[in-house]
Motif scaffolding. Structure first.
Motif, PDB file in Angstrom:
ATOM      1  N   ASP A   1      -2.429   3.270  -5.842  1.00 39.88           N
ATOM      2  CA  ASP A   1      -2.584   3.090  -4.399  1.00 39.88           C
ATOM      3  C   ASP A   1      -1.909   1.805  -3.931  1.00 39.88           C
ATOM      4  O   ASP A   1      -1.484   1.713  -2.792  1.00 39.88           O
ATOM      5  CB  ASP A   1      -4.063   3.033  -4.016  1.00 39.88           C
ATOM      6  CG  ASP A   1      -4.752   4.369  -4.220  1.00 39.88           C
ATOM      7  OD1 ASP A   1      -4.069   5.411  -4.146  1.00 39.88           O
ATOM      8  OD2 ASP A   1      -5.972   4.373  -4.455  1.00 39.88           O
TER       9      ASP A   1
ATOM     10  N   GLN B   1      -2.723  16.481   2.126  1.00 40.44           N
ATOM     11  CA  GLN B   1      -3.012  16.359   0.696  1.00 40.44           C
ATOM     12  C   GLN B   1      -3.942  17.459   0.189  1.00 40.44           C
ATOM     13  O   GLN B   1      -3.883  17.838  -0.968  1.00 40.44           O
ATOM     14  CB  GLN B   1      -3.610  14.991   0.387  1.00 40.44           C
ATOM     15  CG  GLN B   1      -2.611  13.856   0.497  1.00 40.44           C
ATOM     16  CD  GLN B   1      -1.426  14.016  -0.442  1.00 40.44           C
ATOM     17  OE1 GLN B   1      -1.580  14.361  -1.600  1.00 40.44           O
ATOM     18  NE2 GLN B   1      -0.238  13.779   0.074  1.00 40.44           N
TER      19      GLN B   1
ATOM     20  N   LYS C   1       0.854  -1.186   0.000  1.00 40.96           N
ATOM     21  CA  LYS C   1       0.000   0.000   0.000  1.00 40.96           C
ATOM     22  C   LYS C   1       0.890   1.237   0.000  1.00 40.96           C
ATOM     23  O   LYS C   1       1.784   1.361   0.834  1.00 40.96           O
ATOM     24  CB  LYS C   1      -0.915   0.005   1.216  1.00 40.96           C
ATOM     25  CG  LYS C   1      -1.919  -1.113   1.196  1.00 40.96           C
ATOM     26  CD  LYS C   1      -2.807  -1.068   2.396  1.00 40.96           C
ATOM     27  CE  LYS C   1      -3.776  -2.224   2.346  1.00 40.96           C
ATOM     28  NZ  LYS C   1      -4.673  -2.234   3.505  1.00 40.96           N
ATOM     29  N   GLN C   2       0.640   2.120  -0.938  1.00 44.36           N
ATOM     30  CA  GLN C   2       1.437   3.328  -1.059  1.00 44.36           C
ATOM     31  C   GLN C   2       0.698   4.484  -0.390  1.00 44.36           C
ATOM     32  O   GLN C   2      -0.410   4.824  -0.787  1.00 44.36           O
ATOM     33  CB  GLN C   2       1.717   3.627  -2.522  1.00 44.36           C
ATOM     34  CG  GLN C   2       2.400   2.462  -3.209  1.00 44.36           C
ATOM     35  CD  GLN C   2       3.257   2.903  -4.352  1.00 44.36           C
ATOM     36  OE1 GLN C   2       4.451   2.717  -4.297  1.00 44.36           O
ATOM     37  NE2 GLN C   2       2.680   3.489  -5.370  1.00 44.36           N
ATOM     38  N   ILE C   3       1.326   5.059   0.604  1.00 44.34           N
ATOM     39  CA  ILE C   3       0.746   6.178   1.335  1.00 44.34           C
ATOM     40  C   ILE C   3       1.691   7.364   1.170  1.00 44.34           C
ATOM     41  O   ILE C   3       2.732   7.433   1.819  1.00 44.34           O
ATOM     42  CB  ILE C   3       0.551   5.830   2.823  1.00 44.34           C
ATOM     43  CG1 ILE C   3      -0.307   4.573   2.956  1.00 44.34           C
ATOM     44  CG2 ILE C   3      -0.055   7.005   3.576  1.00 44.34           C
ATOM     45  CD1 ILE C   3      -0.340   3.982   4.329  1.00 44.34           C
TER      46      ILE C   3
END
Length: 80
Positions: A56, A42, A21-23
């Motif tokens: 994502d 953001q 998961k890319q945060i």
């Protein structure tokens, strides 16, 4: 994520994967030291800060280690 995956590299793995998961964290860094000077939410980015627009989720094959976008593994999973 209800579609089957298959690794496009080793072509045999259909069951063992790591979902990454890319945060994104938007930051402003000091160019000399690399220290983080400011963090942005953001919805509160500065005018010169482009928001993250990548995937994502990335997928890693747990057999050979290849890391790609999820859609790549899905496309190979559709092939017989």
């Amino acid at each position: 994520m209800t579609t089957p995956y298959r690794c496009p590299n080793c072509k045999t793995n259909r069951s063992r994967f790591n979902l990454i998961k890319q945060i994104p964290l938007a930051v402003k860094m000091d160019p000399q030291t690399g220290n983080i000077m400011e963090e942005y939410a953001q919805d509160e980015l500065s005018p010169f800060h482009t928001p993250y627009n990548g995937p994502d989720v990335k997928v890693q094959c747990a057999a050979c280690g290849l890391i790609e976008d999820e859609k790549t593994f899905v496309k190979f999973g559709e092939m017989k």
